[in-house]
Design a protein around this motif. Structure first.
Motif, mmCIF file in Angstrom:
data_model
loop_
_atom_site.group_PDB
_atom_site.id
_atom_site.type_symbol
_atom_site.label_atom_id
_atom_site.label_comp_id
_atom_site.label_asym_id
_atom_site.label_seq_id
_atom_site.Cartn_x
_atom_site.Cartn_y
_atom_site.Cartn_z
ATOM 1 N N LEU B 12 0.839 -1.191 0.000
ATOM 2 C CA LEU B 12 0.000 0.000 0.000
ATOM 3 C C LEU B 12 0.875 1.243 0.000
ATOM 4 O O LEU B 12 1.771 1.384 0.824
ATOM 5 C CB LEU B 12 -0.920 0.021 1.219
ATOM 6 C CG LEU B 12 -1.891 1.198 1.187
ATOM 7 C CD1 LEU B 12 -3.099 0.888 0.332
ATOM 8 C CD2 LEU B 12 -2.325 1.591 2.578
ATOM 9 N N THR B 13 0.626 2.105 -0.959
ATOM 10 C CA THR B 13 1.312 3.410 -0.970
ATOM 11 C C THR B 13 0.256 4.507 -0.958
ATOM 12 O O THR B 13 -0.773 4.407 -1.609
ATOM 13 C CB THR B 13 2.201 3.576 -2.215
ATOM 14 O OG1 THR B 13 1.458 3.134 -3.355
ATOM 15 C CG2 THR B 13 3.475 2.791 -2.095
ATOM 16 N N TYR B 14 0.548 5.519 -0.162
ATOM 17 C CA TYR B 14 -0.347 6.681 -0.080
ATOM 18 C C TYR B 14 0.151 7.746 -1.035
ATOM 19 O O TYR B 14 1.353 7.885 -1.226
ATOM 20 C CB TYR B 14 -0.270 7.305 1.320
ATOM 21 C CG TYR B 14 -1.081 6.638 2.373
ATOM 22 C CD1 TYR B 14 -2.478 6.650 2.289
ATOM 23 C CD2 TYR B 14 -0.467 6.048 3.479
ATOM 24 C CE1 TYR B 14 -3.222 6.052 3.299
ATOM 25 C CE2 TYR B 14 -1.205 5.448 4.475
ATOM 26 C CZ TYR B 14 -2.588 5.456 4.380
ATOM 27 O OH TYR B 14 -3.319 4.887 5.356
ATOM 28 N N GLN B 15 -0.766 8.531 -1.565
ATOM 29 C CA GLN B 15 -0.357 9.718 -2.302
ATOM 30 C C GLN B 15 -0.558 10.921 -1.386
ATOM 31 O O GLN B 15 -1.674 11.333 -1.128
ATOM 32 C CB GLN B 15 -1.207 9.888 -3.577
ATOM 33 C CG GLN B 15 -1.027 8.763 -4.586
ATOM 34 C CD GLN B 15 0.419 8.567 -5.018
ATOM 35 O OE1 GLN B 15 1.183 9.526 -5.094
ATOM 36 N NE2 GLN B 15 0.809 7.319 -5.268
ATOM 37 N N ALA B 16 0.540 11.441 -0.867
ATOM 38 C CA ALA B 16 0.453 12.645 -0.039
ATOM 39 C C ALA B 16 0.972 13.819 -0.858
ATOM 40 O O ALA B 16 1.600 13.622 -1.896
ATOM 41 C CB ALA B 16 1.281 12.473 1.231
ATOM 42 N N GLU B 20 5.034 10.305 -2.495
ATOM 43 C CA GLU B 20 4.463 8.994 -2.278
ATOM 44 C C GLU B 20 4.958 8.423 -0.964
ATOM 45 O O GLU B 20 6.162 8.501 -0.677
ATOM 46 C CB GLU B 20 4.880 8.079 -3.420
ATOM 47 C CG GLU B 20 3.746 7.239 -3.953
ATOM 48 C CD GLU B 20 4.133 6.579 -5.264
ATOM 49 O OE1 GLU B 20 3.248 6.443 -6.114
ATOM 50 O OE2 GLU B 20 5.296 6.192 -5.411
ATOM 51 N N ALA B 23 3.261 2.705 2.861
ATOM 52 C CA ALA B 23 2.707 2.405 4.176
ATOM 53 C C ALA B 23 2.916 0.940 4.530
ATOM 54 O O ALA B 23 3.299 0.614 5.647
ATOM 55 C CB ALA B 23 1.228 2.763 4.209
ATOM 56 N N GLY B 46 1.748 1.322 10.256
ATOM 57 C CA GLY B 46 0.680 0.850 9.377
ATOM 58 C C GLY B 46 -0.225 -0.190 10.006
ATOM 59 O O GLY B 46 -0.933 -0.898 9.301
ATOM 60 N N THR B 49 -3.700 0.816 9.356
ATOM 61 C CA THR B 49 -3.950 0.714 7.921
ATOM 62 C C THR B 49 -4.396 -0.690 7.551
ATOM 63 O O THR B 49 -5.290 -0.870 6.715
ATOM 64 C CB THR B 49 -2.664 1.079 7.146
ATOM 65 O OG1 THR B 49 -2.134 2.279 7.700
ATOM 66 C CG2 THR B 49 -2.944 1.260 5.683
ATOM 67 N N ILE B 58 -10.286 1.380 2.844
ATOM 68 C CA ILE B 58 -9.359 1.727 1.769
ATOM 69 C C ILE B 58 -9.022 0.459 0.996
ATOM 70 O O ILE B 58 -9.300 -0.648 1.459
ATOM 71 C CB ILE B 58 -8.043 2.373 2.306
ATOM 72 C CG1 ILE B 58 -7.443 1.513 3.423
ATOM 73 C CG2 ILE B 58 -8.275 3.776 2.801
ATOM 74 C CD1 ILE B 58 -6.075 1.992 3.888
ATOM 75 N N THR B 61 -2.859 -1.169 -2.799
ATOM 76 C CA THR B 61 -2.282 -0.804 -4.096
ATOM 77 C C THR B 61 -2.011 -2.074 -4.914
ATOM 78 O O THR B 61 -2.262 -2.113 -6.110
ATOM 79 C CB THR B 61 -0.959 -0.043 -3.886
ATOM 80 O OG1 THR B 61 -1.157 0.914 -2.849
ATOM 81 C CG2 THR B 61 -0.523 0.656 -5.148
ATOM 82 N N ARG B 213 7.857 1.927 9.096
ATOM 83 C CA ARG B 213 7.325 2.243 7.780
ATOM 84 C C ARG B 213 8.384 2.147 6.696
ATOM 85 O O ARG B 213 9.488 2.642 6.890
ATOM 86 C CB ARG B 213 6.737 3.660 7.804
ATOM 87 C CG ARG B 213 6.129 4.093 6.481
ATOM 88 C CD ARG B 213 5.580 5.475 6.559
ATOM 89 N NE ARG B 213 4.355 5.526 7.366
ATOM 90 C CZ ARG B 213 3.810 6.663 7.779
ATOM 91 N NH1 ARG B 213 4.394 7.803 7.511
ATOM 92 N NH2 ARG B 213 2.706 6.650 8.459
#
Lengths: 278, 255
Positions: B12-16, B20, B23, B46, B49, B58, B61, B213
């Motif tokens: 899982l990767t977040y777009q902040a 990137e 997580a 995580g 998460t 959620i 990815t 992380r």
């Protein structure tokens, strides 16, 4: 709730220490003193007003006097006082209810779509800052010089405040509660009806308490402009023909009406909260 | 034993805004029916998460999640019970009404479910309080009400997200014990996310330790406690300290 509280203190009054009794007594004395002073100020003001007027120290033609105002009130057949009070009351109630209903609805839409809320944000800020009375002539030309113009004026003044207050309440609902509803896959409508709206019941009533006053401001401003009926009309009319008794009487009645309407909202709040919590 | 949940190579990767953020990386584990899993790890690794993924809040990815042998696709169909740090009871509803909230949200206000709620309230000594409001109950009792609200929807698996950290220490030990007994009695599988190593060891059949992380599984330890040992009694067993030291070392190595 206050009932049981009173009972409790009554019981403890007999059982508790002399210090406690003295404390309770001093609190009660203070409460009473405040009430007495409040009444005294009112009585004193009326007496001084009346005395200075009869002694000729002030001109009662310009500042009127309590007895002259009383005569105006007792003369309500001739000056149609009741009719004008009724008109102002009706216009205020319609403006108030419409303002609350439409305001909550729009706030709900903006809560639903954060995109729309972001888009509308600068417009709301500007419209909120605009003195709505400036719209008076526009409103009269658009909707006609009658009761409808007065109601629209009341609406114009209270609506934007309602939208902004309610929206900020909705948005600031405890995020933990929202997350809890999401863990159950609640729909957005369910989240609103079961969490966001009840959570903001206090926001709603705070908003309504402000609104009832604002609606009255709008109605009086509208009546000044439209000049057909209502207490605002009486005040303008009385001023033009130099009937200060009528002007002062209308102002005093207006003050009482404002207090009464506010009290009405407070009573409704108590009933709703009570029904809701039990 | 039947498998309730399986994570297969979950990334899982977040777009902040700053870029990137990775997580989770290559998470694999499974939960058997009735098994209690504790996920332990440093803050921000995580843990939560993982629970959000299972609850369908959620989507991963990459990788697959299987619930009851079926791949999770429509997130709204997952039947998962989620318990948060705060009990999140609604102040304006009675205890009874609060325990039915989940059913209302899931559209399961049916006789069989309502009866289940009644049974749960009676079994766990809350029936006498059913007409009270949350503010009239102690923190421990409130958490039990929240657990019943979650159990009411008959979830396939329970997720506990730091569910005890809002309670004071003593209450916490008792509530953990309480919840453990309830989970065992109802034979529920659960994933317990906690930053408290001892709490994890005291409740779980297996402990999964996540690294910093992007979180990945650094240890997957099967605990050898008997099922009759509850969190409170486990704490006085010699193995407890051994497990604690083992996991503690892993945490140290991470830093």
């Amino acid at each position: 709730m206050p009932m049981t509280k009173k009972k409790e203190s009554m019981i403890s009054y007999n059982q508790l220490s002399p210090e406690r009794q003295r404390y309770l007594k001093s609190k009660q004395t203070r409460k009473r003193l405040i009430a007495i002073t409040q009444i005294l100020i009112l009585v004193l003001a009326i007496v001084i007003w009346e005395l200075t007027a009869t002694l000729g120290m002030i001109d009662s033609f310009i500042v009127s006097s309590p007895t002259r105002m009383l005569r105006t009130i007792l003369n309500f057949h001739q000056n149609q006082l009741l009719f004008h009070i009724g008109v102002t009351f009706l216009e205020t109630m319609i403006g108030f209810v419409l303002g609350a209903a439409i305001g909550i609805f729009i706030a709900f839409i903006l809560w639903w779509s954060s995109f729309l809320a972001k888009v509308m944000d600068p417009y709301l800020v500007v419209i909120n800052a605009l003195p709505k009375i400036a719209l008076g002539p526009v409103i009269i030309i658009w909707v006609g010089a009658g009761m409808q113009a007065v109601i629209v004026m009341a609406l114009a003044i209270s609506l934007v405040v309602t939208i902004m207050e309610m929206l900020s309440g909705f948005i600031n609902t405890d995020p933990e509660l929202i997350k809890m509803s999401q863990t159950f896959h609640a729909s957005k409508w369910q989240t609103f009806t079961k969490i966001v709206f009840p959570y903001n019941l206090h926001t709603l009533f705070n908003c309504l308490k402000i609104n009832i006053g604002l609606s009255l401001v709008g109605v009086i401003a509208g009546e000044f402009l439209v000049s057909r009926a209502g207490l605002g009309y009486l005040i303008i009319f009385g001023g033009q023909v130099f009937q200060m008794d009528l002007v002062m009487t209308s102002v005093i009645i207006l003050a009482l009406l404002a207090a009464l309407l506010y009290g009405l909202v407070v009573v409704i709040e108590r009933v709703v909260i009570k029904l809701f919590l039990k | 034993m039947k498998e309730v949940l399986r994570f297969e190579k979950i990334d899982l990767t977040y777009q902040a805004e700053s870029g990137e953020v990775g997580a989770l990386r290559d998470i694999n584990f499974s939960v058997a029916d009735g098994e209690l899993i504790a996920i332990i790890g440093p803050s921000g690794c995580g843990k939560t998460t993982i629970l959000s993924l299972i609850a369908g809040l959620i989507a991963p990815t990459r990788g697959k999640i299987f619930l009851n042998g079926q791949e999770m696709k429509d997130s709204n169909k997952t039947n998962v019970g989620y318990m948060l740090q705060r009990d999140s009871l609604l102040d304006w509803r009675t205890i009874h009404s609060n325990t039915q909230l989940g059913l209302e949200f899931c559209g399961k206000v049916e006789a069989s479910y309502l009866e289940n709620v009644e049974t749960l309230l009676k079994t766990y000594e809350l029936w006498d309080f059913k007409d009270k409001y949350p503010r009239e109950l102690s923190g421990g009792m409130r958490q039990r009400v929240a657990l019943i609200r979650t159990l009411a929807i008959k979830p396939d698996i329970l997720l506990l997200d730091e569910a005890f950290s809002a309670l004071d220490y003593q209450t916490r030990l008792l509530v953990v014990d309480d919840v453990y007994r309830i989970l065992r009695q109802e034979n529920k599988s659960a994933i317990i996310v906690t930053h408290d190593i001892a709490e994890g060891i005291s409740m779980a059949d297996r402990v999964i330790v996540l690294s910093k992380r992007p979180g990945s599984v650094s240890q997957n330890i099967k605990l050898g406690f008997k099922k009759e040992e509850t969190p409170l009694t486990r704490r006085s067993l010699p193995e407890f300290q051994e497990y604690f030291n083992k996991i503690w070392k892993e945490f140290d190595a991470d830093d």
